[in-house]
Design an enzyme around this catalytic site. Structure first.
Site, PDB file in Angstrom:
ATOM      1  N   GLU A 156      45.389  31.801  41.199  1.00  0.00           N
ATOM      2  CA  GLU A 156      44.710  32.477  40.084  1.00  0.00           C
ATOM      3  C   GLU A 156      45.747  32.687  38.995  1.00  0.00           C
ATOM      4  OE1 GLU A 156      42.203  35.901  40.769  1.00  0.00           O
ATOM      5  OE2 GLU A 156      41.624  35.156  42.755  1.00  0.00           O
ATOM      6  N   GLU A 181      43.505  38.246  47.943  1.00  0.00           N
ATOM      7  CA  GLU A 181      44.169  39.470  47.436  1.00  0.00           C
ATOM      8  C   GLU A 181      44.057  40.639  48.414  1.00  0.00           C
ATOM      9  OE1 GLU A 181      42.944  40.333  43.386  1.00  0.00           O
ATOM     10  OE2 GLU A 181      44.028  38.596  42.632  1.00  0.00           O
TER      11      GLU A 181
HETATM   12  O1  AHR Z   1      39.423  36.077  38.710  1.00  0.00           O
HETATM   13  C1  AHR Z   1      38.909  37.377  38.691  1.00  0.00           C
HETATM   14  C2  AHR Z   1      39.379  38.236  39.861  1.00  0.00           C
HETATM   15  O2  AHR Z   1      40.749  38.453  39.730  1.00  0.00           O
HETATM   16  C3  AHR Z   1      39.268  37.621  41.233  1.00  0.00           C
HETATM   17  O3  AHR Z   1      38.014  37.822  41.807  1.00  0.00           O
HETATM   18  C4  AHR Z   1      40.296  38.378  42.009  1.00  0.00           C
HETATM   19  O4  AHR Z   1      40.813  37.638  43.078  1.00  0.00           O
HETATM   20  C5  AHR Z   1      41.336  38.748  40.974  1.00  0.00           C
HETATM   21  O5  AHR Z   1      41.671  40.089  41.032  1.00  0.00           O
END
Ligand code: AHR
Length: 519
Positions: free
Chosen positions: A307, A183
């Protein structure tokens, strides 16, 4: 129909399943998950040496059993936001000499009692799951990424590969899939970068990593949400710089029911979260195609949706600890307790990933244990399945090794504040390697049940259909420490199969997720 009582009122929809309309084989990596050093995901989650169920390496055997049952494949590790401040060397070597460090991402103390070797051992015990490793491109860069790759994948004869061997791992870890940071578009990220700076760095790290191991598969960071102001431009810039050096671009998406002006939650929009995820995938696929055309490249880049989940991101369980003297070890963080409605949305997201299996070749449910997770544990106590466990395990069980067939779906629509008119029903079909067909379907309606008709291929081989449904009258029902099996899957007895015309009928209750298995 609409004026009938809500418990009898119904809608209808129709799906045609035809082998002629193939989307793509189901990639095993679609059923990946994610273990971050965050809260109690690692410590007091998968690793709790003092637990009565812990094995000789400190891994909870009850959790290993549940991870196997879940069917998770690839595991992304060690972050997440955590990785952007992580020094991988801290987590290898004798445990007694590993340093305690500040974890800036989650305002916690990292004890480093668990690192790369422990992760790999744990994956072997689960069942040979694939490790997807992330390198730190926040506080670190090219040199440290190359060091980690040398340590992990070079057989022997160099400082770092021999250090690995001295640390007990004779053979290389052989890690194929690597995330080039996490990210990096997010202002919250330690070492956050502009698209130009990140794209340049990612391309050089990718080139260097391939000089060590040409077989690595690399994931460049896409946007951390479809909603980012920089979305689109970020993809364009980063892909322009790194396209030919990478194999995947990432997407991240989390959904929750937002509060409306009247203080209630906007469930109608929440139930349509799959519509947003689908649009996100299509937008990123368009950015990939545009870059490929512009660069006149023969190379293909796929999406790693590494994610995704339901996450009540702005609410109490996700608030970081605070204070210069307050850096707890493994605090309870992001411990969302999922409802039946959350599980239906979650199932819809899985349907959406499958529908896009031609472009999405990997995905990671964020996360695996305790942290926005399908599996919860108590220190010294039990482990149990959240509501979201069920759509994941059933989808993994029936879709793995299969082929996604394009859903020819006819459905009514309903109005949402966030996404306009959206289909009431979302569905996908998978032809299994054993010849069976499984249809995954959600009914997003808050009021109406749905008479769902499925025309399956007329093989002449099918003799029966069975269905399992997740649905609760109480949309907020959840599984807790005290009541661990409050929400489970139920056999849906409404299902019928007519062999004469190869037609299945099943009634989908309002706000429900169903798997129909035809064999
Ligand atoms: O999954 C929780 C968080 O969400 C992770 O660390 C991050 O990559 C995202 O913002």
């Amino acid at each position: 129909m609409a004026e009938q009582q809500s418990n009898t009122a119904s809608d209808s929809s129709r799906l045609i399943v035809d082998d002629a309309f193939e989307v793509a084989p189901v990639n095993d990596r679609l059923f990946g998950s994610f273990v971050e050093h965050l809260g109690r995901c690692v410590y007091d989650g998968i690793y709790e040496p003092s637990h009565p169920e812990a094995d000789e390496d400190g891994f909870r055997k009850d959790v290993i059993e549940l991870v196997r049952e879940l069917g998770a494949t690839t595991i992304r590790y060690p972050g997440g936001n955590f990785v952007s401040g992580y020094r991988w060397e801290d987590g290898v070597g004798p445990k007694e000499s590993r340093p305690r460090r500040l974890d800036l991402a989650w305002h916690s103390t990292e004890t480093n009692q668990f690192g790369l070797h422990e992760m790999s051992q744990w994956l072997d015990k689960v069942g040979g799951n694939e490790l997807m490793e992330a390198v730190n491109l926040g506080t670190r860069g090219l040199e440290e990424a190359l060091d980690l790759l040398e340590y992990a994948n070079v057989p022997s004869g160099t400082k770092l590969s021999d250090e690995r061997r001295a640390n007990g791992k004779e053979n290389p870890f052989g890690i194929k899939m690597w995330c080039l940071g996490n990210e990096m578009d997010g202002p919250w990220q330690t070492g956050h970068k502009s698209a130009e700076d990140y794209g340049t760095l990612a391309a050089s790290v990718a080139a260097g990593m391939r000089m060590i191991d040409p077989d690595v598969e690399l994931v460049v960071c896409g946007s951390s949400s479809h909603m980012m102001d920089t979305f689109g431009k970020w993809e364009e810039t980063v892909l322009e710089k790194a396209y030919d050096s990478v194999d995947f671009i990432s997407c991240h998406a989390y959904y929750h029911p937002e509060f409306q002006a009247d203080g209630t939650r906007d469930m109608a929009s929440f139930l349509a979260s799959g519509v947003d995820m689908d649009g996100f995938i299509k937008d990123v696929a368009a950015a990939i195609d545009a870059t490929k055309a512009r660069l006149k490249s023969d190379h293909n880049v796929f999406i790693s949706f590494d994610e995704w989940n339901v996450w009540y991101i702005d609410e109490e369980p996700s608030k970081n600890p605070e204070g210069i003297g307050n850096w707890p070890v493994a605090p309870r963080l992001l411990e969302d307790s999922y409802t039946a409605a959350d599980a239906v949305v979650f199932g819809d997201l899985m349907i959406t990933l499958l529908k896009n299996a031609d472009r999405v070749h990997a995905a990671s449910l964020a996360q695996l244990v305790n942290v926005i997770a399908p599996i919860m544990t108590e220190p010294g106590g039990p482990a149990w399945r959240q509501t979201t466990f069920y759509p994941f395990s059933m989808t993994a069980r029936y879709a793995k090794n299969g082929t996604v067939l394009e859903p020819k779906l006819t459905s009514n629509t309903y109005a949402t504040a966030k996404y306009g008119e959206v289909p009431v029903v979302n569905s996908v079909a998978v032809r299994g390697a054993d010849g069976s067909v499984t249809i995954f379907v959600v009914n997003r309606s808050l009021e109406l049940s749905n008479d769902f008709e499925i025309q399956v291929p007329d093989d002449g081989n099918f003799t029966e259909a069975t269905a399992q449904t997740l649905h609760e009258e109480d949309l907020l029902a959840r599984n807790t420490l005290e009541n661990q099996d409050r929400v489970i899957l139920h056999t849906n007895d409404s299902v019928t199969f007519s062999a004469d015309d190869a037609i299945v009928h099943v009634t989908l209750p309002p706000v429900s997720w169903t798997a129909v298995h035809v064999r």
